[in-house]
Design an enzyme around this catalytic site. Structure first.
Site, PDB file in Angstrom:
ATOM      1  N   LYS A 185      47.431  20.314  37.227  1.00  0.00           N
ATOM      2  CA  LYS A 185      46.473  21.537  38.104  1.00  0.00           C
ATOM      3  C   LYS A 185      45.400  20.963  39.148  1.00  0.00           C
ATOM      4  O   LYS A 185      44.535  19.955  39.206  1.00  0.00           O
ATOM      5  CB  LYS A 185      45.184  22.076  36.825  1.00  0.00           C
ATOM      6  CG  LYS A 185      44.224  23.172  37.704  1.00  0.00           C
ATOM      7  CD  LYS A 185      43.665  23.639  36.296  1.00  0.00           C
ATOM      8  CE  LYS A 185      42.294  25.006  36.273  1.00  0.00           C
ATOM      9  NZ  LYS A 185      41.961  25.577  35.568  1.00  0.00           N
ATOM     10  N   ASP A 215      37.010  33.316  28.346  1.00  0.00           N
ATOM     11  CA  ASP A 215      37.682  34.150  28.929  1.00  0.00           C
ATOM     12  C   ASP A 215      38.856  33.667  28.339  1.00  0.00           C
ATOM     13  O   ASP A 215      40.078  33.628  29.167  1.00  0.00           O
ATOM     14  CB  ASP A 215      38.158  33.308  30.361  1.00  0.00           C
ATOM     15  CG  ASP A 215      38.361  34.449  31.507  1.00  0.00           C
ATOM     16  OD1 ASP A 215      38.798  35.759  31.314  1.00  0.00           O
ATOM     17  OD2 ASP A 215      39.480  34.264  32.413  1.00  0.00           O
TER      18      ASP A 215
END
Length: 192
Positions: free
Chosen positions: A3, A95
């Site tokens: 990432k 989230d």
């Protein structure tokens, strides 16, 4: 999987803070239902996190239609177990949604994408007063109002996710994000 965060954008400082926080929060958790983070580092103009690869993608790819209730319960138990581990460390995901639940080759699921997660005791991770973070379809009423959240916000999102797994649809629909947030706050709880 790497990432990567570019360090040359206008919001680089805030992005870097959240990026660093993501690794700091998760590197110490070892649980089968939480994504594994291996390493964090920097290269020229970038920050990166090396994390576990999920060859079967995310839970969203399996939810084109309602899931068999036994399969939905299989996933629910695993996600709840991962949340228990996170909450035990004082971490709120903020989230939780099908796109952030990854599927391993053996079918075991793991919670991932902790970019807006926060450790309840860490003031540095607080968002501004009244700031709303998360995905509107899955937000708890407290998040929709920009209030301080705790583990219960993740449990609300898990309930929304379970509703979607069982019905193939989200519980609330609206033309605007603002209207959707209002429904989470004021609308009656939909029935299956």
């Amino acid at each position: 999987v790497l990432k990567v965060l570019r360090l040359d954008g206008t919001d680089a400082d805030m992005g870097l803070q959240r990026f660093m926080q993501e690794y700091a929060l998760l590197a110490r958790i070892e649980h089968p239902n939480v994504a594994r983070f291996h390493r964090q580092g920097f290269s020229v103009g970038n920050a990166y996190i090396a994390m576990e690869y999920f060859p079967l993608g995310d839970l969203r790819t399996r939810m084109g239609r309602p899931l068999d209730p036994a399969v939905a319960m299989y996933y629910l138990r695993q996600i709840a177990s991962g949340l228990e581990a996170l909450h035990g460390m004082g971490i709120v995901h903020r989230d939780l949604k099908p796109d952030n639940v990854m599927v391993r080759q053996d079918g075991i699921v793991a919670i991932a994408d902790f970019g807006i997660a926060k450790q309840v005791a860490m003031q540095i991770t607080d968002t501004g007063a009244g700031e709303i973070v998360g995905t509107p379809y899955y937000l708890s009423p407290e998040q929709a109002q920009g209030r301080r959240v705790d583990a219960r916000a993740d449990l609300y999102s898990l309930g929304v996710l379970m509703f979607e797994m069982l019905t193939g649809a989200k519980p609330y629909h609206a033309r605007t994000a603002q209207e959707l947030l209002r429904l989470h706050i004021e609308a009656p709880v939909p029935t299956l």
